[in-house]
Scaffold this active site. Sequence first.
Site, PDB file in Angstrom:
ATOM      1  N   ASP A  23       0.855  -1.181   0.000  1.00 21.83           N
ATOM      2  CA  ASP A  23       0.000   0.000   0.000  1.00 21.83           C
ATOM      3  C   ASP A  23       0.897   1.240   0.000  1.00 21.83           C
ATOM      4  O   ASP A  23       2.117   1.144   0.184  1.00 21.83           O
ATOM      5  CB  ASP A  23      -0.889  -0.052   1.248  1.00 21.83           C
ATOM      6  CG  ASP A  23      -1.689   1.215   1.453  1.00 21.83           C
ATOM      7  OD1 ASP A  23      -2.348   1.662   0.496  1.00 21.83           O
ATOM      8  OD2 ASP A  23      -1.645   1.768   2.570  1.00 21.83           O
ATOM      9  N   LYS A  64     -11.406   5.916  -3.135  1.00 18.52           N
ATOM     10  CA  LYS A  64     -11.709   7.207  -2.517  1.00 18.52           C
ATOM     11  C   LYS A  64     -13.166   7.662  -2.676  1.00 18.52           C
ATOM     12  O   LYS A  64     -13.687   8.349  -1.792  1.00 18.52           O
ATOM     13  CB  LYS A  64     -10.743   8.272  -3.050  1.00 18.52           C
ATOM     14  CG  LYS A  64      -9.291   7.963  -2.730  1.00 18.52           C
ATOM     15  CD  LYS A  64      -9.093   7.517  -1.278  1.00 18.52           C
ATOM     16  CE  LYS A  64      -7.689   7.052  -0.982  1.00 18.52           C
ATOM     17  NZ  LYS A  64      -7.596   6.297   0.293  1.00 18.52           N
TER      18      LYS A  64
END
Length: 295
Positions: A23, A64
């Site tokens: 990540d 997002k």
Amino acid sequence: MESKPFVRRGRPYVGPVQAVILDWAGTAVDHGCRGPVAVFTRAFGRFGLEPETAEVRAPMGREKREHVAAMLNMPRLAALWRERSGHAPDDADVDAVFAAVTELMPGTLADYAEPVPGCVEAMARLREMGVKIGSCTGYSRSMMENLLPRAAAAGYAPDCVVPADEVPAGRPWPWMCQTNCMRLGVHPQEAVLKVGDTVADIEEGLNAGHWSVAVTRTSNALGLTAEEAAAMPAQELARREEALARSFREAGAHYVISSVADLPELVETIAARLRPRRHVLDRGIEEFYDYRMGR
């Protein structure tokens, strides 16, 4: 191009660790995952809302737009939105806030591109060990446009980067991991470690069939800068990290480490676990053929 032997499924994998997939914020760069918090806080501020830091951090790791939707579904923020707009948040509202996030993200993230301590050295060591470096993120490609060159200038440049908008769905779906594996040419899934700092990362790794690894000290959940972590009394920092580690293990993480600086040692640990499987498998095959041949 030289071809590699294909590992046929149907028996345990006994080869080396081939890749790690990391990540971004809170894992490889941006100690404490401060960049996304700043972006979401500013984006919601454009609509007259002041989200609490805990509200911003709760959905971290997800794509997002989904992150925006999750925040607008929180009781306090939903009530404030209804109070200001006269209606409950809907898809159009999610789109509006997400548009602000998309606008703010590239410029803001460039200020949060510093690799976490020990990351650059760990990646160099992994490459020396023959391990490829993949990456996946809840950011979109456009959100990464300023972050990627800044991180590279600081010494962190993965071999492959797959953002959430290049696959059908983000975490916890396994598609970003699987796309990394295809682009890196690694197989099978047991040959890969997925590393992240959120429960969504852990679930993504499990769904992809990888070794799922969580980091604590640099994580979104702790939310500490490197300086804040260094200044905290050692016992208090250890207590917080252990509490977080327990929650990550409960979520299914195979391993929990303090930071990606610990990855080379972990890769060696997992490689050592795989080696006995090779010996057992080889011995089993030999015994099978001895039996078939009447020996």
